[in-house]
Design a protein around this motif. Structure first.
Motif, mmCIF file in Angstrom:
data_model
loop_
_atom_site.group_PDB
_atom_site.id
_atom_site.type_symbol
_atom_site.label_atom_id
_atom_site.label_comp_id
_atom_site.label_asym_id
_atom_site.label_seq_id
_atom_site.Cartn_x
_atom_site.Cartn_y
_atom_site.Cartn_z
ATOM 1 N N LYS A 180 -14.810 -44.475 36.010
ATOM 2 C CA LYS A 180 -15.361 -45.704 35.458
ATOM 3 C C LYS A 180 -14.327 -46.324 34.529
ATOM 4 N N TYR A 182 -13.022 -49.516 31.938
ATOM 5 C CA TYR A 182 -13.464 -50.571 31.026
ATOM 6 C C TYR A 182 -12.396 -51.662 30.954
ATOM 7 N N LYS A 245 -16.357 -52.250 33.605
ATOM 8 C CA LYS A 245 -17.350 -52.451 32.565
ATOM 9 C C LYS A 245 -16.709 -53.154 31.376
#
Length: 312
Positions: A180, A182, A245
């Protein structure tokens, strides 16, 4: 320009400067804190002399910089050390430049522009509102009052090989690891990122031009992109299927409760809400051509470096 002393030679911009200068057959003194890193990075380059030392110790700098006609300031410090270290570092480099009758090339950021209307030109009145922007403006004034011939290059956020302490590096590192990732700031705002080899090419071209001195220069980025567009590009070109994200101001503020760096990062988040994009018309007129790598190549080369480096 025959011999250049680079302070901060093992950083992202410093490493790119070494490569660009030596490709032009210019001798380089590569100066940084760690001898092992210097030798690993540049030991096989016959045009590079590697010298380890502390940029905060004037005698270390003076001894290392002997014979250099140009001093390049590519030193960076963690945000939490700015107040303590930036001015002594610059004072030492200027003192050595004065003693050796050398020139100074300052690799600067865009913080001193403050909340400027984009695209921002070099001649705009600087009104920084953050303590970091005010520090950079204080450094500019010290350079201008030193009597040392100078070039001040204003550079957006950077990315590229060895540029690890940057907002885009952490994003791309997570992409390489298929984790994941950012993206710092809002996903819908166009941001500007400069590729370190492009920065080095433009800065060296300025340093070689007598008419460039005692002026400010904006160095543009090859990436002018939103987080949403970057996500689409990573999906299409690198098969990264996760969503980026956004690291919001609120998130950064929360992390600042536990991290000195994030605490300092909070005041710079205005650049993600109202990004400063530099105007490069002046540079275009001076150089005739601004060296900019295309999006795919710059990101591919950076990701390949991350994949093959020890940074993972």
């Amino acid at each position: 320009m025959k011999k250049v002393f680079i302070a901060g030679a093992t950083g992202g911009i410093g490493s790119a400067l070494v490569a660009e200068l030596t490709s032009r057959q210019i001798e380089v003194i590569a100066f940084a804190r760690t001898e092992a890193t210097l030798k690993e990075r540049f030991g096989e380059n016959a045009r590079v002399t590697c010298i380890a030392g502390d940029v905060l110790k004037d005698q270390d700098v003076l001894k290392a910089a002997q014979g250099a006609d140009t001093i390049m300031h590519a030193v960076s410090f963690p945000y939490e050390q700015w107040e303590e270290k930036h001015m002594p570092c610059l004072e030492n480099l200027l003192k050595v430049a004065q003693q050796m009758n050398s020139r100074l090339i300052m690799l600067d950021n865009i913080y001193a522009y403050g909340r400027a209307m984009s695209p921002v030109k070099e001649e705009v009145e600087k009104r920084p509102h953050t303590k970091k922007g005010k520090k950079r403006l204080e450094m500019e004034r010290l350079i201008k009052n030193s009597g040392v011939p100078y070039v001040i290059a204003h550079i957006p956020d950077v990315f590229g090989p060895y540029a690890v302490n940057t907002v885009l590096y952490s994003t791309l590192q997570a992409v390489v690891q298929n984790k994941k990732a950012y993206f710092v700031g809002r996903m819908d705002k166009t941001r500007e990122f400069a590729y370190t080899p492009d920065v080095a090419k433009a800065v060296v071209a300025l340093a070689l031009n007598e008419e460039s001195y005692n002026q400010h220069w904006n160095i543009p980025g090859c990436l002018k992109i939103t987080g949403d567009a970057l996500q689409s590009f990573l999906h299409e070109q690198f098969n990264y299927r996760k969503k980026l994200k956004p690291a919001t101001t609120r998130m950064i503020a929360f992390l600042g409760l536990f991290s000195p760096f994030m605490r300092e990062q909070k005041e710079m988040m205005y650049l993600t809400e109202a990004p400063v994009i530099v105007d490069s018309e002046k540079l275009q007129k001076m150089l005739g051509h601004i060296p900019l790598t295309d999006t795919r190549q710059s990101l591919t080369e950076t990701i390949h470096w991350i994949e093959t480096s020890k940074s993972l």
